[in-house]
Scaffold this active site. Structure first.
Site, short mmCIF file in Angstrom:
data_model
loop_
_atom_site.label_atom_id
_atom_site.label_comp_id
_atom_site.label_asym_id
_atom_site.label_seq_id
_atom_site.Cartn_x
_atom_site.Cartn_y
_atom_site.Cartn_z
N HIS A 41 8.37 -6.41 11.77
CA HIS A 41 8.40 -7.88 11.82
C HIS A 41 9.82 -8.39 11.58
O HIS A 41 10.32 -9.25 12.30
CB HIS A 41 7.50 -8.48 10.73
N LYS B 257 -11.26 -13.71 6.88
CA LYS B 257 -10.72 -12.37 6.65
C LYS B 257 -9.93 -12.34 5.35
O LYS B 257 -8.95 -13.06 5.21
CB LYS B 257 -9.80 -12.01 7.82
N ARG C 208 5.12 -3.39 21.19
CA ARG C 208 5.30 -2.02 20.74
C ARG C 208 5.04 -1.01 21.86
O ARG C 208 5.86 -0.21 22.20
CB ARG C 208 4.40 -1.73 19.54
N SER D 184 0.95 -3.43 10.34
CA SER D 184 0.55 -3.78 8.98
C SER D 184 -0.68 -2.98 8.56
O SER D 184 -0.76 -2.49 7.43
CB SER D 184 0.23 -5.27 8.88
P1 ADP Z 1 -1.62 -9.85 14.05
O1 ADP Z 1 -2.45 -9.29 12.94
O2 ADP Z 1 -1.83 -11.28 14.34
O3 ADP Z 1 -1.46 -8.96 15.25
P2 ADP Z 1 0.73 -8.88 12.79
O4 ADP Z 1 1.14 -9.49 11.50
O5 ADP Z 1 0.22 -7.50 12.76
O6 ADP Z 1 -0.20 -9.92 13.44
O7 ADP Z 1 1.97 -8.90 13.78
C1 ADP Z 1 2.48 -10.12 14.22
C2 ADP Z 1 3.35 -9.91 15.41
O8 ADP Z 1 4.53 -9.22 15.01
C3 ADP Z 1 2.74 -9.03 16.49
O9 ADP Z 1 1.97 -9.78 17.36
C4 ADP Z 1 3.96 -8.48 17.16
O10 ADP Z 1 4.46 -9.43 18.06
C5 ADP Z 1 4.94 -8.35 16.03
N1 ADP Z 1 4.99 -7.00 15.46
C6 ADP Z 1 4.15 -6.41 14.61
N2 ADP Z 1 4.54 -5.16 14.31
C7 ADP Z 1 5.67 -4.95 15.01
C8 ADP Z 1 6.56 -3.85 15.17
N3 ADP Z 1 6.37 -2.70 14.53
N4 ADP Z 1 7.60 -4.02 15.98
C9 ADP Z 1 7.79 -5.19 16.63
N5 ADP Z 1 6.99 -6.24 16.54
C10 ADP Z 1 5.95 -6.13 15.76
#
Ligand code: ADP
Length: 165
Positions: free
Chosen positions: A17, A41, A90, A127
């Site tokens: 992120h 959630k 990704r 995450s």
């Molecule tokens: P959600 O649970 O809504 O998918 P996340 O918090 O997991 O949200 O991730 C938010 C956004 O951050 C993702 O939609 C993606 O665009 C970006 N993201 C998440 N992990 C990565 C990563 N490892 N590398 C690049 N972008 C990422």
């Protein structure tokens, strides 16, 4: 004036992120990191904690701010004058869903979506995977910022002391 949004759950924020936010902050005038609130959630971290951690890890980026929001992202964008949503891509698995989401958001309000290719160092990072690995005692150092690692360690220790049910 280009104001963009980087939305997500950020439970917890990861170095993936932070990489996307840092890179887009170098291009856009203003970046709003939007922590989506989903009352159905229950996350590992409270929404307020995610906002606090994201604020801390982006403190060195003067054109980044962090907000929480419940509802349709496009409504947030309209209210805040956000012209584009920025997402990290990704792998091919992300693409199908993200494409449909981008097209829906464009259809709803004309807000655009821009994609940044993930730094290969973080391509495997999510995450949910960080939570899973950390829950079972795996080492997530280097995958999340130090402040996030400290908070995760505390939360997981509390969870072990007070098992659900
Ligand atoms: P959600 O649970 O809504 O998918 P996340 O918090 O997991 O949200 O991730 C938010 C956004 O951050 C993702 O939609 C993606 O665009 C970006 N993201 C998440 N992990 C990565 C990563 N490892 N590398 C690049 N972008 C990422």
């Amino acid at each position: 004036m280009l104001r963009v949004a980087c939305p997500g759950s950020f439970d917890p924020p990861t170095n993936g992120h932070l990489d996307i936010v840092t890179r887009v902050a170098a291009i856009a005038d203003e970046v709003v990191v939007v922590v989506s609130v989903n009352p159905a959630k229950r996350g590992l971290l409270a929404v307020e904690e995610r906002v606090e951690l994201l604020t801390g890890i982006t403190a060195h980026l003067p054109n980044v701010r962090v907000e929480q929001f419940q509802g349709l992202l496009v409504d947030f964008c309209r209210a805040q004058g956000v012209r584009a949503v920025v997402k990290g891509l990704r792998a091919a698995g992300d693409f199908d869903y993200e494409l449909r989401m981008a097209q829906m958001n464009q259809h709803l309000t004309g807000v655009e979506t821009m994609f940044l290719a993930t730094d290969p160092r973080y391509a495997f990072l999510s995450s949910s995977l960080v939570k899973e690995v950390a829950t079972y005692g795996g080492d997530v150092d280097g995958l999340v910022p130090p402040s996030v690692l400290a908070r995760l360690t505390t939360r997981l220790a509390e969870a072990r002391e007070r098992p659900a049910g």
